[in-house]
Design a protein around this motif. Structure first.
Motif, PDB file in Angstrom:
ATOM      1  N   VAL A 129      28.715   8.587   3.412  1.00  0.00           N
ATOM      2  CA  VAL A 129      28.810  10.046   3.494  1.00  0.00           C
ATOM      3  C   VAL A 129      28.141  10.646   2.260  1.00  0.00           C
ATOM      4  CG1 VAL A 129      30.362  12.026   3.700  1.00  0.00           C
ATOM      5  CG2 VAL A 129      31.002   9.833   4.743  1.00  0.00           C
ATOM      6  N   PHE A 130      27.282  11.621   2.460  1.00  0.00           N
ATOM      7  CA  PHE A 130      26.572  12.225   1.336  1.00  0.00           C
ATOM      8  C   PHE A 130      26.172  13.654   1.697  1.00  0.00           C
ATOM      9  CE2 PHE A 130      23.908   9.659   4.033  1.00  0.00           C
ATOM     10  CZ  PHE A 130      22.856  10.499   4.379  1.00  0.00           C
ATOM     11  N   GLU A 131      26.071  14.489   0.691  1.00  0.00           N
ATOM     12  CA  GLU A 131      25.686  15.886   0.883  1.00  0.00           C
ATOM     13  C   GLU A 131      24.678  16.287  -0.187  1.00  0.00           C
ATOM     14  OE1 GLU A 131      27.626  20.389   1.249  1.00  0.00           O
ATOM     15  OE2 GLU A 131      28.917  18.621   1.023  1.00  0.00           O
ATOM     16  N   ASP A 132      23.507  16.727   0.266  1.00  0.00           N
ATOM     17  CA  ASP A 132      22.443  17.196  -0.613  1.00  0.00           C
ATOM     18  C   ASP A 132      22.145  16.174  -1.707  1.00  0.00           C
ATOM     19  OD1 ASP A 132      20.496  19.026  -1.420  1.00  0.00           O
ATOM     20  OD2 ASP A 132      21.826  19.983  -2.873  1.00  0.00           O
ATOM     21  N   ARG A 133      21.899  14.927  -1.288  1.00  0.00           N
ATOM     22  CA  ARG A 133      21.593  13.849  -2.238  1.00  0.00           C
ATOM     23  C   ARG A 133      20.140  13.426  -2.057  1.00  0.00           C
ATOM     24  NH1 ARG A 133      25.791  10.150  -2.880  1.00  0.00           N
ATOM     25  NH2 ARG A 133      24.290   8.805  -3.987  1.00  0.00           N
ATOM     26  N   PRO A 134      19.476  12.973  -3.123  1.00  0.00           N
ATOM     27  CA  PRO A 134      18.114  12.439  -2.970  1.00  0.00           C
ATOM     28  C   PRO A 134      18.114  11.197  -2.075  1.00  0.00           C
ATOM     29  CG  PRO A 134      18.603  12.910  -5.282  1.00  0.00           C
ATOM     30  CD  PRO A 134      19.895  13.022  -4.537  1.00  0.00           C
ATOM     31  N   LEU A 135      17.109  11.097  -1.248  1.00  0.00           N
ATOM     32  CA  LEU A 135      17.009   9.954  -0.340  1.00  0.00           C
ATOM     33  C   LEU A 135      17.031   8.637  -1.102  1.00  0.00           C
ATOM     34  CD1 LEU A 135      16.475   8.727   2.473  1.00  0.00           C
ATOM     35  CD2 LEU A 135      14.021   9.057   2.037  1.00  0.00           C
ATOM     36  N   GLY A 136      16.375   8.594  -2.269  1.00  0.00           N
ATOM     37  CA  GLY A 136      16.350   7.358  -3.046  1.00  0.00           C
ATOM     38  C   GLY A 136      17.734   6.900  -3.442  1.00  0.00           C
ATOM     39  N   GLU A 137      18.602   7.833  -3.842  1.00  0.00           N
ATOM     40  CA  GLU A 137      19.972   7.476  -4.225  1.00  0.00           C
ATOM     41  C   GLU A 137      20.762   6.995  -3.014  1.00  0.00           C
ATOM     42  OE1 GLU A 137      22.010  10.555  -6.272  1.00  0.00           O
ATOM     43  OE2 GLU A 137      20.493  10.758  -7.861  1.00  0.00           O
ATOM     44  N   VAL A 138      20.572   7.657  -1.877  1.00  0.00           N
ATOM     45  CA  VAL A 138      21.289   7.257  -0.667  1.00  0.00           C
ATOM     46  C   VAL A 138      20.872   5.849  -0.245  1.00  0.00           C
ATOM     47  CG1 VAL A 138      21.652   7.787   1.775  1.00  0.00           C
ATOM     48  CG2 VAL A 138      21.600   9.639   0.093  1.00  0.00           C
ATOM     49  N   LEU A 139      19.576   5.552  -0.323  1.00  0.00           N
ATOM     50  CA  LEU A 139      19.102   4.220   0.061  1.00  0.00           C
ATOM     51  C   LEU A 139      19.544   3.160  -0.935  1.00  0.00           C
ATOM     52  CD1 LEU A 139      15.529   5.021   1.395  1.00  0.00           C
ATOM     53  CD2 LEU A 139      17.538   4.347   2.713  1.00  0.00           C
ATOM     54  N   ASP A 140      19.673   3.522  -2.210  1.00  0.00           N
ATOM     55  CA  ASP A 140      20.215   2.568  -3.182  1.00  0.00           C
ATOM     56  C   ASP A 140      21.621   2.137  -2.773  1.00  0.00           C
ATOM     57  OD1 ASP A 140      17.984   2.529  -4.747  1.00  0.00           O
ATOM     58  OD2 ASP A 140      18.742   3.959  -6.239  1.00  0.00           O
ATOM     59  N   PRO A 195       8.966   4.809  -1.213  1.00  0.00           N
ATOM     60  CA  PRO A 195       7.968   5.272  -2.183  1.00  0.00           C
ATOM     61  C   PRO A 195       8.435   6.546  -2.883  1.00  0.00           C
ATOM     62  CG  PRO A 195       7.261   5.788   0.046  1.00  0.00           C
ATOM     63  CD  PRO A 195       8.492   4.939   0.177  1.00  0.00           C
ATOM     64  N   ASP A 196       7.854   6.799  -4.041  1.00  0.00           N
ATOM     65  CA  ASP A 196       8.236   7.966  -4.820  1.00  0.00           C
ATOM     66  C   ASP A 196       8.042   9.261  -4.042  1.00  0.00           C
ATOM     67  OD1 ASP A 196       8.846   6.292  -6.897  1.00  0.00           O
ATOM     68  OD2 ASP A 196       6.961   6.600  -7.970  1.00  0.00           O
ATOM     69  N   SER A 197       7.076   9.286  -3.142  1.00  0.00           N
ATOM     70  CA  SER A 197       6.794  10.513  -2.399  1.00  0.00           C
ATOM     71  C   SER A 197       7.942  10.927  -1.480  1.00  0.00           C
ATOM     72  CB  SER A 197       5.521  10.343  -1.564  1.00  0.00           C
ATOM     73  OG  SER A 197       5.666   9.273  -0.636  1.00  0.00           O
ATOM     74  N   LEU A 198       8.832   9.974  -1.154  1.00  0.00           N
ATOM     75  CA  LEU A 198       9.978  10.277  -0.295  1.00  0.00           C
ATOM     76  C   LEU A 198      11.300  10.267  -1.038  1.00  0.00           C
ATOM     77  CD1 LEU A 198       9.101   8.060   2.825  1.00  0.00           C
ATOM     78  CD2 LEU A 198       8.773  10.521   2.597  1.00  0.00           C
ATOM     79  N   ALA A 199      11.351   9.589  -2.174  1.00  0.00           N
ATOM     80  CA  ALA A 199      12.633   9.318  -2.825  1.00  0.00           C
ATOM     81  C   ALA A 199      13.377  10.576  -3.243  1.00  0.00           C
ATOM     82  CB  ALA A 199      12.425   8.412  -4.038  1.00  0.00           C
ATOM     83  N   ASP A 200      12.654  11.657  -3.557  1.00  0.00           N
ATOM     84  CA  ASP A 200      13.309  12.869  -4.049  1.00  0.00           C
ATOM     85  C   ASP A 200      13.701  13.842  -2.943  1.00  0.00           C
ATOM     86  OD1 ASP A 200      13.146  12.023  -6.687  1.00  0.00           O
ATOM     87  OD2 ASP A 200      11.174  12.949  -7.004  1.00  0.00           O
ATOM     88  N   ARG A 201      13.390  13.537  -1.699  1.00  0.00           N
ATOM     89  CA  ARG A 201      13.778  14.422  -0.591  1.00  0.00           C
ATOM     90  C   ARG A 201      15.306  14.456  -0.496  1.00  0.00           C
ATOM     91  NH1 ARG A 201       9.647  14.447   3.423  1.00  0.00           N
ATOM     92  NH2 ARG A 201       7.640  14.329   2.343  1.00  0.00           N
ATOM     93  N   ARG A 202      15.873  15.634  -0.418  1.00  0.00           N
ATOM     94  CA  ARG A 202      17.330  15.775  -0.410  1.00  0.00           C
ATOM     95  C   ARG A 202      17.826  15.839   1.033  1.00  0.00           C
ATOM     96  NH1 ARG A 202      18.553  16.508  -5.742  1.00  0.00           N
ATOM     97  NH2 ARG A 202      20.767  16.684  -5.271  1.00  0.00           N
ATOM     98  N   ILE A 203      18.902  15.097   1.296  1.00  0.00           N
ATOM     99  CA  ILE A 203      19.409  14.967   2.660  1.00  0.00           C
ATOM    100  C   ILE A 203      20.928  15.023   2.670  1.00  0.00           C
ATOM    101  CG2 ILE A 203      17.433  13.666   3.554  1.00  0.00           C
ATOM    102  CD1 ILE A 203      18.970  11.113   3.049  1.00  0.00           C
ATOM    103  N   THR A 204      21.482  15.277   3.848  1.00  0.00           N
ATOM    104  CA  THR A 204      22.923  15.316   4.072  1.00  0.00           C
ATOM    105  C   THR A 204      23.222  14.532   5.345  1.00  0.00           C
ATOM    106  OG1 THR A 204      23.187  17.478   3.008  1.00  0.00           O
ATOM    107  CG2 THR A 204      24.904  16.831   4.563  1.00  0.00           C
ATOM    108  N   GLY A 205      24.312  13.758   5.342  1.00  0.00           N
ATOM    109  CA  GLY A 205      24.622  13.003   6.549  1.00  0.00           C
ATOM    110  C   GLY A 205      25.898  12.200   6.442  1.00  0.00           C
ATOM    111  N   ALA A 233       0.826  -1.205   0.000  1.00  0.00           N
ATOM    112  CA  ALA A 233       0.000   0.000   0.000  1.00  0.00           C
ATOM    113  C   ALA A 233       0.859   1.253   0.000  1.00  0.00           C
ATOM    114  CB  ALA A 233      -0.920  -0.005   1.221  1.00  0.00           C
ATOM    115  N   ALA A 234       2.073   1.155   0.580  1.00  0.00           N
ATOM    116  CA  ALA A 234       2.963   2.315   0.673  1.00  0.00           C
ATOM    117  C   ALA A 234       3.838   2.471  -0.545  1.00  0.00           C
ATOM    118  CB  ALA A 234       3.843   2.187   1.920  1.00  0.00           C
ATOM    119  N   THR A 235       3.830   1.478  -1.430  1.00  0.00           N
ATOM    120  CA  THR A 235       4.703   1.496  -2.595  1.00  0.00           C
ATOM    121  C   THR A 235       3.867   1.370  -3.854  1.00  0.00           C
ATOM    122  OG1 THR A 235       6.324   0.339  -1.258  1.00  0.00           O
ATOM    123  CG2 THR A 235       6.741   0.417  -3.612  1.00  0.00           C
TER     124      THR A 235
END
Length: 340
Positions: free
Chosen positions: A270-281, A294-304, A77-79
């Protein structure tokens, strides 16, 4: 009207068959038994298949257990499921399914079955790669090697390497994954690494080669290396530079973010300003199963900057950055979803 040819029924697995086959066949049976026209003959054939080999029975039990989990219902349902209606409930599955269970759209069933195949197989390497490699690492495992010439190699997760450094030349082949090389200097015997369309030549230096999805990335921490396609001109990289090689050619060398590109050498993501989907890949390469977002979260940009030795915990921390939560369907399936 001519009837279409019958689809062959799955059969018992011979000893030399790919070990992934029982699960694939179990899921094929699973889809057949969910069809509205599935009858007693189909159920008896499935029972015979299960009885033909203990591995078949185990695969059938695994497919049922995973599908019957109520968490998989929430996961689907979430995907996004292509061209499929939302799923109301996970069906109860046995060799004689309940008449009250609502048959799922075949495309949705096939999509979910494909998901279970990926989970069940753990994305295992194929047989030809196993036969070529001298050294391999499993998912989530890194391994340090010392070669006969004194050079040292750190193999990343899911990496396969073939080596030959005892003769007049020092040669290695990166068949898949990533490796960090610290090469013992020997001007009389250059050290060469072949990876897909790329050949890297050095005398003595420290550098990483990453070969995934037909794309080779070479990153230099110390010294210099020459990168070329077989028979083509070389691009020289110096410390702090990297280049990408594909089937179409060698790219342009450019400065590298060493903390991010080589973070895995120190056990970090280590990542800076990357889409969450790429980081999880990337994180998924260290997780012995599948991480979905899900697509609704994959494009959120994060740093960590996170540790790689506990990917499930890291995924949970990443979910917190985007106000999401993790849903653990099994030990092999982790899904991120927005918080209610």
């Amino acid at each position: 009207m001519t009837a279409p040819p019958a689809t062959p029924m799955p059969g018992p697995m011979p000893d030399d068959t790919d070990p992934s086959l029982p699960l694939e066949q179990a899921l094929d049976w699973f889809i057949r038994l969910q069809a509205e026209d599935a009858g007693d003959e189909c159920r008896r054939a499935c029972a015979d298949w299960c009885a033909a080999d203990p591995r078949n029975a185990r695969a059938w039990a695994l497919a049922q257990d995973m599908w019957a989990s109520p968490l998989l219902t929430e996961a689907l349902a979430a995907t996004t499921v292509p061209n499929a209606a939302p799923r109301e409930a996970a069906p109860t599955v046995s060799l004689r399914p309940s008449r009250r269970s609502r048959p799922l759209a075949r495309r949705a069933m096939a999509w979910a079955a494909g998901l279970l195949v990926a989970v069940g197989l753990g994305l295992a390497a194929d047989l030809p790669l196993r036969l070529q490699a001298d050294h391999r690492t499993a998912t989530g495992v890194q391994e340090r090697l010392q070669l006969a010439d004194g050079s040292r190699v750190l193999m990343d997760t899911g990496t396969a390497l073939a080596t030959d450094v005892e003769g007049g030349e020092r040669r290695t082949r990166l068949l898949r994954g990533a490796a960090f090389f610290e090469v013992t200097p020997d001007p009389a015997r250059p050290f060469r690494v072949a990876a897909g369309p790329a050949v890297v030549t050095v005398v003595g230096t420290a550098f990483a080669v990453r070969y995934l999805d037909d794309r080779v990335t070479v990153t230099v921490r110390h010294g210099t290396v020459d990168v070329a396609r077989p028979g083509g001109p070389a691009v020289r990289l110096r410390a702090g530079e990297e280049v990408v090689v594909t089937a179409s050619g060698v790219g342009v060398e450019h400065p590298a973010d060493l903390s991010a590109a080589l973070g895995w050498v120190d056990g970090r993501l280590v990542f800076e300003d990357r889409p969450l989907g790429e980081v999880l890949d990337e994180l998924d390469r260290y997780y012995p199963g599948l991480i979905l977002v899900p697509d609704s979260l994959a494009d959120r940009r994060i740093t960590g900057n996170y540790r790689l030795d506990d990917p499930a915990r890291t995924a949970t921390a990443l979910a917190g950055l985007v106000r999401a939560e993790t849903l653990r369907v099994s030990d092999a399936l982790l899904i991120l979803r927005p918080r209610p």
